[in-house]
Write a protein that holds these residues in place. Structure first.
Motif, PDB file in Angstrom:
ATOM      1  N   LEU A  49      -1.080  -9.489  -6.551  1.00 54.49           N
ATOM      2  CA  LEU A  49      -2.268  -8.675  -6.321  1.00 54.49           C
ATOM      3  C   LEU A  49      -2.703  -7.953  -7.583  1.00 54.49           C
ATOM      4  CD1 LEU A  49      -0.702  -7.031  -3.176  1.00 54.49           C
ATOM      5  CD2 LEU A  49      -2.613  -8.618  -3.074  1.00 54.49           C
ATOM      6  N   GLY A  50      -4.002  -7.892  -7.800  1.00 53.80           N
ATOM      7  CA  GLY A  50      -4.536  -7.006  -8.805  1.00 53.80           C
ATOM      8  C   GLY A  50      -4.566  -5.595  -8.254  1.00 53.80           C
ATOM      9  N   LYS A  51      -4.871  -4.639  -9.104  1.00 48.17           N
ATOM     10  CA  LYS A  51      -4.861  -3.230  -8.720  1.00 48.17           C
ATOM     11  C   LYS A  51      -5.766  -2.939  -7.525  1.00 48.17           C
ATOM     12  CE  LYS A  51      -6.476   1.208 -10.466  1.00 48.17           C
ATOM     13  NZ  LYS A  51      -7.047   1.884 -11.625  1.00 48.17           N
ATOM     14  N   ARG A  52      -7.022  -3.380  -7.579  1.00 46.12           N
ATOM     15  CA  ARG A  52      -7.957  -3.070  -6.482  1.00 46.12           C
ATOM     16  C   ARG A  52      -7.539  -3.722  -5.174  1.00 46.12           C
ATOM     17  NH1 ARG A  52     -12.256  -3.348 -10.858  1.00 46.12           N
ATOM     18  NH2 ARG A  52     -11.730  -5.528 -10.754  1.00 46.12           N
ATOM     19  N   MET A  53      -7.077  -4.967  -5.238  1.00 44.40           N
ATOM     20  CA  MET A  53      -6.627  -5.630  -4.003  1.00 44.40           C
ATOM     21  C   MET A  53      -5.400  -4.925  -3.434  1.00 44.40           C
ATOM     22  SD  MET A  53      -8.673  -7.946  -3.027  1.00 44.40           S
ATOM     23  CE  MET A  53      -7.642  -8.575  -1.730  1.00 44.40           C
ATOM     24  N   TYR A  54      -4.489  -4.498  -4.305  1.00 45.13           N
ATOM     25  CA  TYR A  54      -3.314  -3.781  -3.836  1.00 45.13           C
ATOM     26  C   TYR A  54      -3.719  -2.472  -3.153  1.00 45.13           C
ATOM     27  CZ  TYR A  54       0.838  -0.890  -3.801  1.00 45.13           C
ATOM     28  OH  TYR A  54       1.853  -0.058  -3.406  1.00 45.13           O
ATOM     29  N   GLN A  55      -4.610  -1.734  -3.783  1.00 46.18           N
ATOM     30  CA  GLN A  55      -5.036  -0.464  -3.195  1.00 46.18           C
ATOM     31  C   GLN A  55      -5.706  -0.686  -1.841  1.00 46.18           C
ATOM     32  OE1 GLN A  55      -7.242   0.871  -6.650  1.00 46.18           O
ATOM     33  NE2 GLN A  55      -5.612   2.313  -7.202  1.00 46.18           N
ATOM     34  N   MET A  56      -6.485  -1.738  -1.727  1.00 44.60           N
ATOM     35  CA  MET A  56      -7.140  -2.038  -0.455  1.00 44.60           C
ATOM     36  C   MET A  56      -6.132  -2.508   0.600  1.00 44.60           C
ATOM     37  SD  MET A  56     -10.258  -4.652   0.299  1.00 44.60           S
ATOM     38  CE  MET A  56      -9.238  -6.113   0.263  1.00 44.60           C
ATOM     39  N   MET A  57      -5.218  -3.397   0.208  1.00 46.15           N
ATOM     40  CA  MET A  57      -4.281  -3.983   1.167  1.00 46.15           C
ATOM     41  C   MET A  57      -3.131  -3.058   1.550  1.00 46.15           C
ATOM     42  SD  MET A  57      -5.537  -6.883   1.999  1.00 46.15           S
ATOM     43  CE  MET A  57      -4.157  -7.663   2.826  1.00 46.15           C
ATOM     44  N   THR A  91      -3.198   0.084 -15.625  1.00 47.73           N
ATOM     45  CA  THR A  91      -3.461   1.509 -15.432  1.00 47.73           C
ATOM     46  C   THR A  91      -2.630   2.169 -14.330  1.00 47.73           C
ATOM     47  OG1 THR A  91      -5.321   1.022 -13.964  1.00 47.73           O
ATOM     48  CG2 THR A  91      -5.809   1.313 -16.317  1.00 47.73           C
ATOM     49  N   LEU A  92      -2.156   1.412 -13.360  1.00 43.16           N
ATOM     50  CA  LEU A  92      -1.300   2.008 -12.320  1.00 43.16           C
ATOM     51  C   LEU A  92       0.030   2.416 -12.934  1.00 43.16           C
ATOM     52  CD1 LEU A  92      -1.536  -0.131  -9.040  1.00 43.16           C
ATOM     53  CD2 LEU A  92      -2.238   2.230  -9.371  1.00 43.16           C
ATOM     54  N   GLU A  93       0.506   3.586 -12.564  1.00 41.65           N
ATOM     55  CA  GLU A  93       1.801   4.052 -13.055  1.00 41.65           C
ATOM     56  C   GLU A  93       2.924   3.796 -12.069  1.00 41.65           C
ATOM     57  OE1 GLU A  93       1.525   8.040 -14.495  1.00 41.65           O
ATOM     58  OE2 GLU A  93      -0.235   7.581 -15.705  1.00 41.65           O
ATOM     59  N   SER A  94       2.570   3.639 -10.779  1.00 41.35           N
ATOM     60  CA  SER A  94       3.580   3.388  -9.762  1.00 41.35           C
ATOM     61  C   SER A  94       2.924   2.731  -8.555  1.00 41.35           C
ATOM     62  CB  SER A  94       4.265   4.690  -9.343  1.00 41.35           C
ATOM     63  OG  SER A  94       3.327   5.563  -8.741  1.00 41.35           O
ATOM     64  N   VAL A  95       3.763   2.192  -7.683  1.00 38.57           N
ATOM     65  CA  VAL A  95       3.311   1.606  -6.419  1.00 38.57           C
ATOM     66  C   VAL A  95       3.940   2.401  -5.280  1.00 38.57           C
ATOM     67  CG1 VAL A  95       2.858  -0.696  -7.328  1.00 38.57           C
ATOM     68  CG2 VAL A  95       5.159  -0.120  -6.576  1.00 38.57           C
ATOM     69  N   HIS A  96       3.323   2.359  -4.116  1.00 38.39           N
ATOM     70  CA  HIS A  96       3.769   3.208  -3.010  1.00 38.39           C
ATOM     71  C   HIS A  96       4.069   2.435  -1.723  1.00 38.39           C
ATOM     72  CE1 HIS A  96      -0.639   2.938  -2.905  1.00 38.39           C
ATOM     73  NE2 HIS A  96      -0.481   2.933  -1.601  1.00 38.39           N
ATOM     74  N   THR A  97       4.314   1.150  -1.840  1.00 38.69           N
ATOM     75  CA  THR A  97       4.693   0.361  -0.675  1.00 38.69           C
ATOM     76  C   THR A  97       6.051  -0.286  -0.929  1.00 38.69           C
ATOM     77  OG1 THR A  97       3.423  -1.511  -1.551  1.00 38.69           O
ATOM     78  CG2 THR A  97       2.318  -0.116   0.075  1.00 38.69           C
ATOM     79  N   SER A  98       6.713  -0.647   0.161  1.00 37.68           N
ATOM     80  CA  SER A  98       8.037  -1.276   0.036  1.00 37.68           C
ATOM     81  C   SER A  98       7.900  -2.706  -0.473  1.00 37.68           C
ATOM     82  CB  SER A  98       8.755  -1.246   1.386  1.00 37.68           C
ATOM     83  OG  SER A  98       8.031  -1.992   2.333  1.00 37.68           O
ATOM     84  N   ARG A  99       8.976  -3.225  -0.991  1.00 31.22           N
ATOM     85  CA  ARG A  99       9.051  -4.614  -1.465  1.00 31.22           C
ATOM     86  C   ARG A  99       7.981  -4.915  -2.515  1.00 31.22           C
ATOM     87  NH1 ARG A  99      11.710  -8.194   2.886  1.00 31.22           N
ATOM     88  NH2 ARG A  99      11.218  -9.703   1.286  1.00 31.22           N
ATOM     89  N   THR A 100       7.655  -3.925  -3.345  1.00 30.06           N
ATOM     90  CA  THR A 100       6.557  -4.043  -4.289  1.00 30.06           C
ATOM     91  C   THR A 100       7.022  -3.740  -5.702  1.00 30.06           C
ATOM     92  OG1 THR A 100       5.046  -3.302  -2.547  1.00 30.06           O
ATOM     93  CG2 THR A 100       4.203  -3.272  -4.804  1.00 30.06           C
ATOM     94  N   GLU A 101       6.650  -4.614  -6.632  1.00 37.30           N
ATOM     95  CA  GLU A 101       6.949  -4.418  -8.052  1.00 37.30           C
ATOM     96  C   GLU A 101       5.644  -4.342  -8.826  1.00 37.30           C
ATOM     97  OE1 GLU A 101       9.671  -7.347  -9.611  1.00 37.30           O
ATOM     98  OE2 GLU A 101      10.700  -7.493  -7.678  1.00 37.30           O
ATOM     99  N   LEU A 102       5.686  -3.639  -9.949  1.00 34.17           N
ATOM    100  CA  LEU A 102       4.517  -3.445 -10.790  1.00 34.17           C
ATOM    101  C   LEU A 102       4.716  -4.168 -12.114  1.00 34.17           C
ATOM    102  CD1 LEU A 102       1.799  -1.943 -11.205  1.00 34.17           C
ATOM    103  CD2 LEU A 102       3.134   0.013 -12.025  1.00 34.17           C
ATOM    104  N   ARG A 103       3.675  -4.899 -12.551  1.00 35.38           N
ATOM    105  CA  ARG A 103       3.687  -5.574 -13.845  1.00 35.38           C
ATOM    106  C   ARG A 103       2.453  -5.124 -14.629  1.00 35.38           C
ATOM    107  NH1 ARG A 103       7.793  -6.998 -11.722  1.00 35.38           N
ATOM    108  NH2 ARG A 103       8.694  -9.075 -11.586  1.00 35.38           N
ATOM    109  N   SER A 104       2.606  -4.974 -15.927  1.00 40.56           N
ATOM    110  CA  SER A 104       1.472  -4.541 -16.753  1.00 40.56           C
ATOM    111  C   SER A 104       0.596  -5.707 -17.189  1.00 40.56           C
ATOM    112  CB  SER A 104       1.967  -3.787 -17.989  1.00 40.56           C
ATOM    113  OG  SER A 104       2.761  -4.645 -18.794  1.00 40.56           O
ATOM    114  N   HIS A 105       1.104  -6.931 -17.100  1.00 41.81           N
ATOM    115  CA  HIS A 105       0.291  -8.085 -17.493  1.00 41.81           C
ATOM    116  C   HIS A 105       0.729  -9.331 -16.732  1.00 41.81           C
ATOM    117  CE1 HIS A 105       3.843  -8.675 -20.012  1.00 41.81           C
ATOM    118  NE2 HIS A 105       3.485  -9.935 -20.105  1.00 41.81           N
TER     119      HIS A 105
END
Length: 188
Positions: A49-57, A91-105
């Protein structure tokens, strides 16, 4: 090994959002469509997911009102929550859902490894992230839910490049939406 599937709701003229960035008024699946989406996504083990899709989903895990609005919504939320999620954002510094990882690129080699190791299918959601996956030849299938609406411009579903496709499946719904599934034969 799973397939990498690019899946979105689109206008009939090929946009995921209109010129103002709006889609909620015309891209809402009804219960019949949501039941089919839930059935299809039950085979997904990982969402990219991109940032906007993640925020929406993310509401499918964080907003009880959305989750409990109908039996179909609850079922979809359960399917979404049990899958792994990788969010790509500078631009996201963290994620707030379970089973979720963040990548910068976006790393095409990592995505190829994820796809090869996947127990189920992998979906990519969001046109910018999907365009990157398509450019690297990683997308195996396009799943569209076409709305009976032309918006005349906005955010395009597909990147500006040639993609050869073969229709695998089509299904019409009572609300006028049509589900289309295409195998990607090649992209250049």
């Amino acid at each position: 090994m799973g397939k990498l599937i690019y899946s979105m709701i689109v206008s009939l003229d090929g946009y995921v959002a209109d010129p103002e960035g709006e889609f909620a008024s015309w891209a809402q699946p009804d219960e019949q469509v949501l039941a089919e989406v839930t059935k299809e996504t039950s085979a997904v083990s990982t969402y990219l997911l991109g940032k906007r899709m993640y925020q929406m989903m993310s509401v499918w895990e964080t907003d009880p009102e959305v989750i409990e609005q109908s039996p179909e919504s609850t079922q979809f939320a359960q399917v979404w929550q049990r899958a792994d999620k990788i969010v790509y954002s500078r631009t996201l510094e963290s994620v707030h859902t379970s089973r979720t990882e963040l990548r910068s690129h976006f790393d095409p080699e990592e995505v190829a490894r994820i796809k090869a190791a996947a127990e189920g299918n992998v979906t990519v959601a969001g046109p910018t992230l999907a365009a990157e996956a398509i450019r690297h030849g990683l997308v195996d299938r396009l799943d569209l839910l076409a709305c009976p609406m032309a918006v005349g411009g906005g955010v395009r579903f597909l990147p500006d490049q040639r993609i050869d496709l073969a229709l695998e499946h089509e299904q019409r719904f009572d609300n006028g939406m049509v589900q289309l599934r295409y195998e990607v034969l090649s992209s250049t």
